[in-house]
Design an enzyme around this catalytic site. Structure first.
Site, PDB file in Angstrom:
ATOM      1  N   ARG A  32      13.519 -31.062  23.942  1.00 50.87           N
ATOM      2  CA  ARG A  32      12.887 -31.662  24.800  1.00 50.87           C
ATOM      3  C   ARG A  32      14.034 -31.506  26.287  1.00 50.87           C
ATOM      4  O   ARG A  32      13.587 -31.402  27.343  1.00 50.87           O
ATOM      5  CB  ARG A  32      12.443 -33.034  24.874  1.00 50.87           C
ATOM      6  CG  ARG A  32      11.484 -33.413  25.724  1.00 50.87           C
ATOM      7  CD  ARG A  32      10.860 -34.907  25.301  1.00 50.87           C
ATOM      8  NE  ARG A  32       9.821 -35.280  26.231  1.00 50.87           N
ATOM      9  CZ  ARG A  32      10.024 -36.050  27.074  1.00 50.87           C
ATOM     10  NH1 ARG A  32      11.106 -36.778  27.462  1.00 50.87           N
ATOM     11  NH2 ARG A  32       8.947 -36.550  27.816  1.00 50.87           N
ATOM     12  N   ILE A  58       6.139 -34.866  33.209  1.00 51.07           N
ATOM     13  CA  ILE A  58       6.422 -34.612  31.822  1.00 51.07           C
ATOM     14  C   ILE A  58       6.010 -35.703  30.837  1.00 51.07           C
ATOM     15  O   ILE A  58       6.538 -36.693  31.119  1.00 51.07           O
ATOM     16  CB  ILE A  58       7.766 -33.907  31.270  1.00 51.07           C
ATOM     17  CG1 ILE A  58       7.629 -33.505  29.724  1.00 51.07           C
ATOM     18  CG2 ILE A  58       8.757 -34.881  31.433  1.00 51.07           C
ATOM     19  CD1 ILE A  58       9.056 -32.716  29.269  1.00 51.07           C
ATOM     20  N   SER A  59       4.780 -35.732  30.173  1.00 55.42           N
ATOM     21  CA  SER A  59       4.396 -36.740  29.441  1.00 55.42           C
ATOM     22  C   SER A  59       5.741 -37.531  28.323  1.00 55.42           C
ATOM     23  O   SER A  59       6.332 -36.945  28.136  1.00 55.42           O
ATOM     24  CB  SER A  59       3.186 -36.578  28.551  1.00 55.42           C
ATOM     25  OG  SER A  59       2.137 -36.139  29.408  1.00 55.42           O
ATOM     26  N   ALA A  60       5.165 -38.893  28.313  1.00 58.92           N
ATOM     27  CA  ALA A  60       6.322 -39.356  27.264  1.00 58.92           C
ATOM     28  C   ALA A  60       6.073 -38.811  25.682  1.00 58.92           C
ATOM     29  O   ALA A  60       4.964 -38.367  25.725  1.00 58.92           O
ATOM     30  CB  ALA A  60       5.762 -40.916  27.275  1.00 58.92           C
ATOM     31  N   PRO A  61       7.134 -38.871  25.269  1.00 55.13           N
ATOM     32  CA  PRO A  61       7.101 -38.313  23.835  1.00 55.13           C
ATOM     33  C   PRO A  61       5.872 -38.849  22.868  1.00 55.13           C
ATOM     34  O   PRO A  61       5.306 -37.961  22.035  1.00 55.13           O
ATOM     35  CB  PRO A  61       8.366 -38.255  23.124  1.00 55.13           C
ATOM     36  CG  PRO A  61       9.364 -38.549  24.342  1.00 55.13           C
ATOM     37  CD  PRO A  61       8.567 -39.107  25.595  1.00 55.13           C
TER      38      PRO A  61
END
Length: 213
Positions: A32, A58-61
């Site tokens: 990431r 960028i979205s949270a994992p």
């Protein structure tokens, strides 16, 4: 070494979500830190969204894991992604579809599309194609899609995306401007089935069938 340790910690958190093992394995393979701006590398494996420029994130994992889990991605699937961002979500899906699968991503900002292309190339993903345009219109030239992943919130489900989803296919999409809900949409022989999967926060989908700027 420090990034590897943080990556392992992130993966342990993903496992605790109870998502499919394949999703965990895919996220374990994707570095990431290659998909965030250089000044955010130290936060790459924290479980929260990160800014990537142009007002996008960028979205949270955990959100990436949950959306991939809901899509129930299979090897060989052809997937449309609306909102390519930095390319990270596409990379995770590329792991899930394998070498015989295809990911088509549409991004509104040229700079971000180029950023994603560079990140994906650096990370070694060759089965992701990135286009610039109005995501609410989809990419009809490559339809139908087995799965559609929408990473920005729409006022309602854009009709072109429903048209481009094959019968038997799945879509995940956030609906709402401020109070958003994540929908799992299934296109079956007997019609369209929708199910709310939880409250979420995403940047808005801008376009003909999205919100206006």
């Amino acid at each position: 070494m420090e990034l590897e340790k943080l990556h392992r910690r992130m993966i342990e958190g993903i496992r605790r979500l109870g998502v499919k093992p394949e999703v965990v394995e895919a996220m374990e393979k994707v570095p990431r830190h290659l998909f965030v701006p250089e000044d955010r590398v130290h936060e790459a494996y924290d479980d929260h969204p990160l800014p990537i420029g142009d007002g996008q994130t960028i979205s949270a994992p955990h959100m990436v894991a949950m959306m991939c889990d809901l899509l129930d991605i299979e090897p060989g699937n052809k997937i449309l992604e609306v909102g390519g961002g930095s390319g990270y979500h596409a990379a995770v899906m590329a792991e899930l579809v394998g070498k015989d699968g295809e990911i088509y991503t549409i991004e509104r900002f040229e700079r971000l599309a180029e950023f994603a292309r560079e990140n994906l190339k650096r990370a070694g993903y060759e089965n992701v194609k990135i286009f610039v345009g109005d995501g609410s219109l989809g990419l009809p030239e490559f339809a139908p899609y087995d799965r559609i992943n929408v990473t920005c919130a729409a006022p309602s489900i854009p009709p072109p995306l429903l048209d481009q989803l094959r019968v038997g296919g799945r879509m995940v999409i956030p609906i709402g401007r401020y109070m958003q809900e994540l929908y799992l949409v299934e296109k079956r022989e007997d019609g369209i089935h929708r199910e709310i999967k939880g409250d979420v926060v995403f940047v808005p989908l801008i376009g003909k069938y999205g919100f206006r700027e």
